[in-house]
Design an enzyme around this catalytic site. Structure first.
Site, PDB file in Angstrom:
ATOM      1  N   SER A  42       0.985  71.413  61.142  1.00 19.79           N
ATOM      2  CA  SER A  42       0.444  72.356  60.163  1.00 19.79           C
ATOM      3  C   SER A  42      -0.685  71.641  59.434  1.00 19.79           C
ATOM      4  O   SER A  42      -0.460  70.917  58.474  1.00 19.79           O
ATOM      5  CB  SER A  42       1.549  72.780  59.188  1.00 19.79           C
ATOM      6  OG  SER A  42       1.027  73.577  58.157  1.00 19.79           O
ATOM      7  N   HIS A 155       7.122  74.153  61.808  1.00 21.74           N
ATOM      8  CA  HIS A 155       7.938  73.012  62.231  1.00 21.74           C
ATOM      9  C   HIS A 155       9.198  73.418  62.994  1.00 21.74           C
ATOM     10  O   HIS A 155       9.949  72.561  63.440  1.00 21.74           O
ATOM     11  CB  HIS A 155       8.349  72.168  61.017  1.00 21.74           C
ATOM     12  CG  HIS A 155       7.216  71.411  60.422  1.00 21.74           C
ATOM     13  ND1 HIS A 155       7.331  70.707  59.236  1.00 21.74           N
ATOM     14  CD2 HIS A 155       5.939  71.232  60.828  1.00 21.74           C
ATOM     15  CE1 HIS A 155       6.171  70.139  58.951  1.00 21.74           C
ATOM     16  NE2 HIS A 155       5.323  70.451  59.899  1.00 21.74           N
ATOM     17  N   GLN A 163       8.151  76.330  55.113  1.00 23.47           N
ATOM     18  CA  GLN A 163       8.153  75.282  56.141  1.00 23.47           C
ATOM     19  C   GLN A 163       9.187  74.188  55.895  1.00 23.47           C
ATOM     20  O   GLN A 163       9.750  73.644  56.833  1.00 23.47           O
ATOM     21  CB  GLN A 163       6.752  74.664  56.221  1.00 23.47           C
ATOM     22  CG  GLN A 163       6.561  73.692  57.365  1.00 23.47           C
ATOM     23  CD  GLN A 163       5.091  73.439  57.635  1.00 23.47           C
ATOM     24  OE1 GLN A 163       4.443  74.191  58.352  1.00 23.47           O
ATOM     25  NE2 GLN A 163       4.551  72.397  57.031  1.00 23.47           N
ATOM     26  N   GLU A 164       9.420  73.847  54.637  1.00 27.88           N
ATOM     27  CA  GLU A 164      10.351  72.762  54.342  1.00 27.88           C
ATOM     28  C   GLU A 164      11.200  73.085  53.116  1.00 27.88           C
ATOM     29  O   GLU A 164      10.680  73.512  52.088  1.00 27.88           O
ATOM     30  CB  GLU A 164       9.600  71.445  54.077  1.00 27.88           C
ATOM     31  CG  GLU A 164       8.754  70.964  55.234  1.00 27.88           C
ATOM     32  CD  GLU A 164       7.980  69.694  54.891  1.00 27.88           C
ATOM     33  OE1 GLU A 164       8.405  68.965  53.978  1.00 27.88           O
ATOM     34  OE2 GLU A 164       6.942  69.453  55.529  1.00 27.88           O
ATOM     35  N   GLU A 205      10.874  67.399  61.952  1.00 28.01           N
ATOM     36  CA  GLU A 205      11.063  66.384  60.917  1.00 28.01           C
ATOM     37  C   GLU A 205      12.536  66.079  60.664  1.00 28.01           C
ATOM     38  O   GLU A 205      12.886  65.473  59.653  1.00 28.01           O
ATOM     39  CB  GLU A 205      10.347  66.810  59.639  1.00 28.01           C
ATOM     40  CG  GLU A 205       8.841  66.930  59.862  1.00 28.01           C
ATOM     41  CD  GLU A 205       8.070  67.271  58.609  1.00 28.01           C
ATOM     42  OE1 GLU A 205       8.684  67.445  57.543  1.00 28.01           O
ATOM     43  OE2 GLU A 205       6.826  67.359  58.696  1.00 28.01           O
ATOM     44  N   ASP A 241       8.166  73.294  50.570  1.00 29.44           N
ATOM     45  CA  ASP A 241       6.799  73.269  51.100  1.00 29.44           C
ATOM     46  C   ASP A 241       6.577  74.603  51.789  1.00 29.44           C
ATOM     47  O   ASP A 241       7.113  74.855  52.873  1.00 29.44           O
ATOM     48  CB  ASP A 241       6.611  72.109  52.079  1.00 29.44           C
ATOM     49  CG  ASP A 241       5.230  72.134  52.756  1.00 29.44           C
ATOM     50  OD1 ASP A 241       4.373  72.930  52.322  1.00 29.44           O
ATOM     51  OD2 ASP A 241       5.026  71.360  53.706  1.00 29.44           O
ATOM     52  N   GLU A 286       5.103  72.903  47.202  1.00 25.69           N
ATOM     53  CA  GLU A 286       3.892  72.409  47.866  1.00 25.69           C
ATOM     54  C   GLU A 286       3.181  73.562  48.568  1.00 25.69           C
ATOM     55  O   GLU A 286       3.829  74.393  49.206  1.00 25.69           O
ATOM     56  CB  GLU A 286       4.304  71.335  48.870  1.00 25.69           C
ATOM     57  CG  GLU A 286       3.181  70.726  49.687  1.00 25.69           C
ATOM     58  CD  GLU A 286       3.733  69.769  50.722  1.00 25.69           C
ATOM     59  OE1 GLU A 286       3.126  69.662  51.809  1.00 25.69           O
ATOM     60  OE2 GLU A 286       4.777  69.135  50.474  1.00 25.69           O
ATOM     61  N   ASP A 313      -1.532  70.190  49.211  1.00 24.76           N
ATOM     62  CA  ASP A 313      -1.637  69.444  50.466  1.00 24.76           C
ATOM     63  C   ASP A 313      -2.871  69.924  51.216  1.00 24.76           C
ATOM     64  O   ASP A 313      -3.921  69.277  51.182  1.00 24.76           O
ATOM     65  CB  ASP A 313      -0.367  69.620  51.300  1.00 24.76           C
ATOM     66  CG  ASP A 313      -0.451  68.974  52.676  1.00 24.76           C
ATOM     67  OD1 ASP A 313      -1.341  68.123  52.881  1.00 24.76           O
ATOM     68  OD2 ASP A 313       0.358  69.312  53.559  1.00 24.76           O
ATOM     69  N   LYS A 338      -1.672  61.991  52.534  1.00 32.24           N
ATOM     70  CA  LYS A 338      -1.504  61.737  53.963  1.00 32.24           C
ATOM     71  C   LYS A 338      -2.726  60.960  54.447  1.00 32.24           C
ATOM     72  O   LYS A 338      -3.819  61.542  54.554  1.00 32.24           O
ATOM     73  CB  LYS A 338      -1.380  63.051  54.735  1.00 32.24           C
ATOM     74  CG  LYS A 338      -0.155  63.886  54.382  1.00 32.24           C
ATOM     75  CD  LYS A 338      -0.219  65.240  55.087  1.00 32.24           C
ATOM     76  CE  LYS A 338       1.045  66.046  54.878  1.00 32.24           C
ATOM     77  NZ  LYS A 338       0.924  67.412  55.465  1.00 32.24           N
ATOM     78  N   HIS A 366       4.562  61.541  55.251  1.00 37.49           N
ATOM     79  CA  HIS A 366       4.477  61.427  56.698  1.00 37.49           C
ATOM     80  C   HIS A 366       3.759  62.640  57.270  1.00 37.49           C
ATOM     81  O   HIS A 366       3.293  63.511  56.545  1.00 37.49           O
ATOM     82  CB  HIS A 366       5.892  61.335  57.291  1.00 37.49           C
ATOM     83  CG  HIS A 366       6.712  62.581  57.050  1.00 37.49           C
ATOM     84  ND1 HIS A 366       7.834  62.902  57.782  1.00 37.49           N
ATOM     85  CD2 HIS A 366       6.576  63.613  56.169  1.00 37.49           C
ATOM     86  CE1 HIS A 366       8.340  64.038  57.375  1.00 37.49           C
ATOM     87  NE2 HIS A 366       7.600  64.484  56.392  1.00 37.49           N
ATOM     88  N   ARG A 367       3.712  62.743  58.609  1.00 36.41           N
ATOM     89  CA  ARG A 367       3.289  63.941  59.314  1.00 36.41           C
ATOM     90  C   ARG A 367       4.402  64.368  60.267  1.00 36.41           C
ATOM     91  O   ARG A 367       5.308  63.597  60.553  1.00 36.41           O
ATOM     92  CB  ARG A 367       1.999  63.706  60.119  1.00 36.41           C
ATOM     93  CG  ARG A 367       0.791  63.277  59.326  1.00 36.41           C
ATOM     94  CD  ARG A 367       0.412  64.184  58.178  1.00 36.41           C
ATOM     95  NE  ARG A 367       0.148  65.569  58.496  1.00 36.41           N
ATOM     96  CZ  ARG A 367      -1.067  66.128  58.528  1.00 36.41           C
ATOM     97  NH1 ARG A 367      -2.133  65.392  58.276  1.00 36.41           N
ATOM     98  NH2 ARG A 367      -1.210  67.408  58.781  1.00 36.41           N
ATOM     99  N   SER A 368       4.312  65.574  60.780  1.00 39.27           N
ATOM    100  CA  SER A 368       5.354  66.050  61.693  1.00 39.27           C
ATOM    101  C   SER A 368       5.356  65.265  62.999  1.00 39.27           C
ATOM    102  O   SER A 368       6.402  65.048  63.612  1.00 39.27           O
ATOM    103  CB  SER A 368       5.183  67.545  61.964  1.00 39.27           C
ATOM    104  OG  SER A 368       3.875  67.819  62.419  1.00 39.27           O
ATOM    105  N   LYS A 389       7.702  61.570  50.999  1.00 43.98           N
ATOM    106  CA  LYS A 389       8.214  62.531  51.975  1.00 43.98           C
ATOM    107  C   LYS A 389       8.222  61.847  53.335  1.00 43.98           C
ATOM    108  O   LYS A 389       7.161  61.454  53.832  1.00 43.98           O
ATOM    109  CB  LYS A 389       7.309  63.767  52.045  1.00 43.98           C
ATOM    110  CG  LYS A 389       7.521  64.783  50.955  1.00 43.98           C
ATOM    111  CD  LYS A 389       6.582  65.982  51.133  1.00 43.98           C
ATOM    112  CE  LYS A 389       6.811  66.711  52.434  1.00 43.98           C
ATOM    113  NZ  LYS A 389       5.963  67.928  52.557  1.00 43.98           N
TER     114      LYS A 389
END
Length: 412
Positions: A42, A155, A163-164, A205, A241, A286, A313, A338, A366-368, A389
């Site tokens: 994303s 994700h 998403q999260e 993740e 998120d 987020e 983000d 990031k 982090h990233r996915s 994260k």
């Protein structure tokens, strides 16, 4: 006189099985460092450019073999000219070599891997832990983990648009206690989902990806898992998120959740978030709006910014210019950091400094698409970031970051 002896790269795999860039830097002292670039799924359109080969015969076009050729053609010959090297000087030279605003020439995935590898090599040269080299004597604080334990959006292949869904153990004393709590709640949630007959497969993740009736049900399941693990809402809070850039309809003022089809005007979406904050122990949201919607970020910040973090983000993409606009317009009060969104460690550090000077909370992320590289754990401590994260307390590429923080906790 410290110089660069050699830089070389390799095409390795990330946690999604896609190729990514690995770089090793060797200094004239013999010290060396290796690093691996992450990759996002994303992604915001203002992120620095991720360069891939585009050859459909290799990795479906996602290869980085040709991208790596720039090391021998451009990067190594020019960086080897530098004397008495520092990370900042090397990063500055990388920007000159690339010569574009968004790393279009070399690719941020390549420049970041070089910058990270040089950071490690320099830390090893000075016989220092990476966090101490990057942060100096003030690198003293361990971040609170924000653990993504239910995945949705881009994700996961379920029906959740947010998403999260993260747990944040802010009410516990030490990092070790926070990590333990996160793991216990994670397993508690798995048991609850199993008893309900929901899937316990995981997303990119490490979080679970069940089909649920609503976002509210996801939050309530997490809170149930918190209680059954022996904790309270004072111990563990919720962070979300939305990744709402994915909800923006082209040439429209409306937001549409892609999976459920729910439509919101901007003001309706603001009320949706305010209601969630008032109903549940949410401390962070987020990307509640799209990457162009500074005005809605400003309005939500005015409504609940004194209670929670409104995190940019896609809005800020670790970019000082974008962040400066948010500061000026009071759009948000926190920024996700990031490094691959901007492309060098020096630029990442500069963005964090700007955020802190203006009262914005930095969250190292982090990233996915990750790897076993735990660089961001050291970066979070180096910059005294209040939060990190790194995904769920599961999957090796996520746990690598949490375990690295455990090691660091024994050093400071």
């Amino acid at each position: 006189m410290l110089k660069i002896e050699r830089i070389y790269g390799d095409e390795v795999l990330d946690s999604r099985g896609n190729p990514t860039v690995s770089v090793t830097a060797v200094l004239s002292s013999g010290a060396a460092g290796t690093a691996i670039s992450p990759s996002g799924a994303s992604t915001g359109k203002y992120e620095a450019y991720e360069k891939r080969d585009g050859d459909k015969e290799r990795y479906g076009g996602k290869g980085v073999k040709n991208t790596l050729s720039a090391i021998k053609k451009e990067i190594e010959p020019k960086l080897k000219r530098l004397e008495n090297i520092t990370l900042r000087a090397c990063d500055r030279y990388l920007l000159e070599i690339d010569g574009t605003e968004n790393k279009q020439n070399l690719g941020a995935n390549l420049t970041l891997a070089v910058s990270m590898a040089l950071s490690r090599a320099l830390a090893n040269h000075y016989n220092m832990p990476l966090f101490k080299y990057l942060g100096g004597a003030s690198a003293l604080n361990l971040p609170v983990p924000m653990m993504n334990i239910i995945n949705g959006g881009a994700h996961a292949g379920n029906n959740l648009d947010i998403q999260e869904f993260m747990i944040v153990p802010v009410g516990l004393g030490s990092y070790r206690e926070r990590l333990r709590a996160g793991s216990e709640v994670y397993h508690s949630l798995k048991n609850i989902l199993s008893l309900k007959g929901s899937a316990t497969s995981v997303g990119d993740e490490g979080g679970f990806a069940p089909n649920l009736r609503s976002h509210e049900e996801a939050i309530e399941l997490i809170l149930e898992a918190v209680r059954k693990a022996g904790y309270s809402e004072n111990d563990i809070k919720i962070a979300l998120d939305a990744a709402a850039s994915e909800w923006c309809k082209e040439n429209s003022e409306k937001y549409v959740m892609p999976k459920t089809g729910r439509e919101f005007t901007k003001d309706e979406l603001i009320e949706y978030w305010v209601n969630l904050v008032n109903k549940y122990p949410v401390i962070s949201i987020e990307d509640p709006f799209g990457e162009e919607d500074f005005e809605s970020f400003k309005k939500l910040t005015g409504r609940v910014g004194n209670k929670i973090m409104i995190v940019g983000d896609d809005l800020f993409v670790t970019n000082k210019k974008r962040l400066q606009k948010g500061i000026k317009e009071n759009a948000g009060n926190a920024i996700l950091i990031k490094p691959n969104q901007i492309g060098t460690i020096s630029e990442t550090i500069e963005t964090v400094i700007l955020a802190k000077k203006n009262g914005f909370t930095p969250i190292i992320s982090h990233r996915s698409g990750e790897s076993e590289d735990a660089f961001i754990a050291d970066l979070a401590v180096a910059l005294n970031s209040p939060f990190i994260k790194a995904g769920a307390p599961a999957r090796g590429e996520r746990v690598a970051k949490y375990n690295r923080l455990l090691k660091i906790s024994n050093m400071i």
